[in-house]
Design a protein around this motif. Structure first.
Motif, short mmCIF file in Angstrom:
data_model
loop_
_atom_site.label_atom_id
_atom_site.label_comp_id
_atom_site.label_asym_id
_atom_site.label_seq_id
_atom_site.Cartn_x
_atom_site.Cartn_y
_atom_site.Cartn_z
N GLY A 44 0.81 -1.22 0.00
CA GLY A 44 0.00 0.00 0.00
C GLY A 44 0.84 1.26 0.00
O GLY A 44 1.98 1.28 0.47
N ARG A 45 0.27 2.35 -0.51
CA ARG A 45 1.03 3.60 -0.63
C ARG A 45 1.39 4.18 0.74
O ARG A 45 2.33 4.98 0.85
CB ARG A 45 0.26 4.61 -1.47
N ASP A 46 0.65 3.79 1.79
CA ASP A 46 0.92 4.32 3.13
C ASP A 46 1.73 3.35 3.98
O ASP A 46 1.75 3.45 5.21
CB ASP A 46 -0.40 4.66 3.84
N ARG A 47 2.40 2.39 3.36
CA ARG A 47 3.11 1.35 4.13
C ARG A 47 4.24 1.91 4.98
O ARG A 47 4.45 1.43 6.11
CB ARG A 47 3.63 0.27 3.19
N VAL A 48 4.94 2.94 4.50
CA VAL A 48 6.03 3.52 5.29
C VAL A 48 5.45 4.28 6.49
O VAL A 48 5.94 4.15 7.62
CB VAL A 48 6.91 4.43 4.43
N ARG A 49 4.40 5.06 6.25
CA ARG A 49 3.75 5.80 7.35
C ARG A 49 3.21 4.82 8.39
O ARG A 49 3.32 5.05 9.60
CB ARG A 49 2.62 6.67 6.79
N PHE A 50 2.64 3.73 7.91
CA PHE A 50 2.13 2.69 8.81
C PHE A 50 3.25 2.14 9.69
O PHE A 50 3.13 2.05 10.90
CB PHE A 50 1.50 1.57 7.99
N GLY B 84 12.63 3.41 13.88
CA GLY B 84 13.57 3.61 12.80
C GLY B 84 13.07 4.54 11.71
O GLY B 84 11.88 4.82 11.59
N ASP B 85 14.01 5.05 10.90
CA ASP B 85 13.68 5.89 9.76
C ASP B 85 13.50 4.97 8.55
O ASP B 85 14.44 4.69 7.80
CB ASP B 85 14.80 6.90 9.50
N ILE B 86 12.29 4.49 8.36
CA ILE B 86 12.00 3.54 7.28
C ILE B 86 11.97 4.27 5.94
O ILE B 86 12.36 3.71 4.91
CB ILE B 86 10.65 2.83 7.54
N ALA B 87 11.57 5.54 5.95
CA ALA B 87 11.47 6.31 4.70
C ALA B 87 12.83 6.49 4.03
O ALA B 87 12.89 6.65 2.81
CB ALA B 87 10.83 7.67 4.98
N GLY C 154 16.07 6.69 14.31
CA GLY C 154 16.42 7.56 13.20
C GLY C 154 16.52 9.01 13.66
O GLY C 154 15.77 9.44 14.55
N LYS C 155 17.45 9.78 13.08
CA LYS C 155 17.63 11.19 13.48
C LYS C 155 16.36 11.99 13.27
O LYS C 155 15.95 12.78 14.12
CB LYS C 155 18.79 11.80 12.69
N ARG C 156 15.73 11.78 12.12
CA ARG C 156 14.48 12.49 11.84
C ARG C 156 13.41 12.11 12.85
O ARG C 156 12.63 12.96 13.30
CB ARG C 156 14.02 12.16 10.41
N ARG C 157 13.38 10.84 13.25
CA ARG C 157 12.37 10.36 14.19
C ARG C 157 12.59 10.94 15.58
O ARG C 157 11.63 11.18 16.33
CB ARG C 157 12.39 8.83 14.26
N ALA D 169 7.84 7.92 22.65
CA ALA D 169 8.91 8.85 22.27
C ALA D 169 9.31 9.79 23.41
O ALA D 169 10.51 10.03 23.63
CB ALA D 169 8.48 9.66 21.05
N ALA D 170 8.35 10.33 24.14
CA ALA D 170 8.67 11.29 25.20
C ALA D 170 9.58 10.66 26.26
O ALA D 170 10.56 11.27 26.71
CB ALA D 170 7.38 11.81 25.84
N ILE D 171 9.28 9.43 26.64
CA ILE D 171 10.08 8.74 27.66
C ILE D 171 11.46 8.39 27.11
O ILE D 171 12.49 8.59 27.78
CB ILE D 171 9.35 7.47 28.13
N ILE D 172 11.51 7.89 25.89
CA ILE D 172 12.78 7.46 25.29
C ILE D 172 13.70 8.66 25.06
O ILE D 172 14.89 8.62 25.39
CB ILE D 172 12.52 6.69 23.98
N ILE D 173 13.18 9.74 24.49
CA ILE D 173 14.00 10.92 24.21
C ILE D 173 14.47 11.57 25.51
O ILE D 173 15.59 12.09 25.59
CB ILE D 173 13.25 11.92 23.33
#
Length: 355
Positions: free
Chosen positions: A43-49, A56-59, A245-248, A257-261
Motif C-alpha cells: 500500500g502507498r501508506d506502508r512507510v507511514r504505517f 527507525g527511519d523507514i522512509a 532515526g535522526k528524523r524520528r 517517544a517522550a520517555i525514550i528521548i
C-alpha cells in the motif's frame, strides 16, 4: 529437540554444541529459522504505517535495504526487535521474533485497520515461506555456486530476490544472528527441504541448532528478546539508541517517544553491559537459570564462550557501575564469583560491506 515459542527446534545435531559453534566461526553452518514471523506490508501508506509502530527511519531506506528497528509501547518499552526491509518490489518485508509473533501481528493488524478506517492504503500479508540462515566466513563461496547474482555486490542488511540453487522466488538478505558474514534465505516452503539438502550437500556446511545459535549471538553481543530486552526495557537502557532515526528523534512520532528521548538527554539509571568471568563460574546458558549479580543488577544471558574459553554474560547494572573494567560479583548456584564489565561484542564481528 526442545520447545521454543510454540515450535519444536533442534538444540544441536550429531557433532554437538561446542563443535557446531566453532565450525560456524571457521567455515559455515545452516540454521532453520522458519519459526520467525515473516510479513509483507503493501500500500502507498506502508512507510507511514510502519513508522507509526517503530523507532527507525523507514522512509530513508533505499530499495533493497533493511534495518534493525524496535517496536515500542507508550511507556517506551521494547515490544519486539524487527528487521524491516524496503524491497525493490512494492512492499516492506518484516521479520519478527517467533515468541512475539502473535502480539506483533495483533498490533500491526490493529494499526492497519485504524489507518484503513481513515482512508489509509495499507495491507498486510503473512508469508508462508520458510527461512534458512547460512552463516560463517565461507558462506559467500558456498552460496555463490548456486547464484547468478554477484554476492560481492550485496552488502550487510541488503537483500535481493533471486533463484538459489534452482529454487526461484527466494529473498536473500545479507544478515544473521552470529556476528559472522551470512545470509537469511526466505524460500517457498514447498522447496525449503530441497534447498536445505542442496546446501548441506556441501561438505563444509553443517546443520546447527538452537544451542549454537544462542552462544554465537551472545559472543556477538546481540540481544535475545524475552531475556535481554522486553516490554520493561527501553532502547536507552538496552544500548540500542542507534536504532532511532535522526528524523524520528526530532519528530518524536513513535510510541513512547517522550520517555525514550528524555532518557537520551538525562541518561537511563541502568544499562545493558557485557560481563566476563573465569572458567569456574559456570555461567548459565539459555536453557537454565541465568547467574545473578549480587549487586547492583541482573544477568539476562550467559554461557561458557567456546571461542574465548571463559564465561561471558549480558545483563543490566546501575549506570554508575556500567563502565568497562568495573569489577562486580555474580552469584551462580549460590556461590560468589568475580566478574568484569566488558565491552561488546566479546568476539569481533565480520559483517560484509561491499566495496
Amino acid at each position: 529437540m526442545v520447545p521454543f515459542a510454540g515450535w519444536s527446534l533442534p538444540l544441536h545435531y550429531g557433532e554437538g554444541h561446542l563443535q557446531s559453534h566453532l565450525h560456524t566461526r571457521r567455515l559455515c553452518s545452516l540454521f532453520d529459522v522458519s519459526h520467525m514471523l515473516q510479513t509483507r506490508v503493501y500500500g502507498r501508506d506502508r512507510v507511514r504505517f510502519m513508522e507509526s509502530l517503530v523507532v527507525g527511519d523507514i522512509a530513508e531506506l533505499k530499495p533493497g535495504q533493511g534495518t534493525l528497528t524496535l517496536l515500542t509501547n507508550e511507556k517506551g518499552g521494547i515490544v519486539d526487535d524487527l528487521i524491516v526491509t524496503n524491497t525493490s518490489e512494492d512492499h516492506l518485508y518484516v521479520v519478527s521474533n517467533a515468541g512475539c509473533a502473535d502480539k506483533d501481528l495483533a498490533i500491526m493488524t490493529g494499526r492497519a485497520a485504524e489507518l484503513q478506517a481513515t482512508g489509509g492504503d495499507v495491507r498486510l500479508e503473512v508469508s508462508d515461506h520458510a527461512l534458512l540462515a547460512l552463516q560463517g566466513p565461507s558462506m559467500a563461496q558456498v552460496l555463490q555456486a548456486g547464484l547468478s547474482d554477484d554476492l560481492a555486490k550485496l552488502s550487510f542488511m541488503n537483500s535481493i530476490t533471486t533463484t538459489v540453487f534452482g529454487v526461484p522466488g527466494c529473498r536473500v538478505t545479507r544478515c544473521g544472528y552470529t556476528g559472522e558474514d551470512g545470509v537469511e534465505i526466505s524460500v517457498p516452503a514447498g522447496r525449503a527441504v530441497e534447498l536445505a539438502e542442496q546446501l548441506l550437500g556441501v561438505p563444509e556446511v553443517w546443520p546447527a541448532g538452537l544451542a549454537a545459535r544462542d552462544s554465537l549471538r551472545l559472543e556477538a553481543g546481540l540481544c535475545l528478546y524475552g531475556n535481554d530486552i522486553d516490554e520493561t526495557t527501553t532502547p536507552a537502557e538496552a544500548g540500542l539508541l542507534w536504532t532511532l532515526g535522526k528524523r524520528r528523534r526530532v519528530a518524536m512520532d513513535f510510541p513512547g517517544a517522550a520517555i525514550i528521548i528524555a532518557q537520551v538527554k538525562d541518561k537511563p539509571k541502568r544499562k545493558r553491559v557485557g560481563l566476563t568471568s573465569g572458567r569456574g563460574a559456570g555461567a548459565a546458558g539459555l536453557h537454565s537459570p541465568p547467574p545473578v549479580p549480587t549487586s547492583p543488577g541482573t544477568v539476562t544471558s550467559g554461557c561458557p564462550s567456546p571461542s574465548l574459553g571463559k564465561n561471558i554474560a549480558m545483563g543490566y547494572v546501575e549506570a554508575v557501575h556500567s563502565r568497562a573494567g568495573t569489577a562486580l560479583t555474580v552469584e551462580v548456584r549460590k556461590k560468589q564469583h568475580p566478574a568484569l564489565v566488558t565491552r561488546m561484542p566479546f568476539v569481533p564481528t565480520h559483517y560484509y560491506m561491499a566495496k
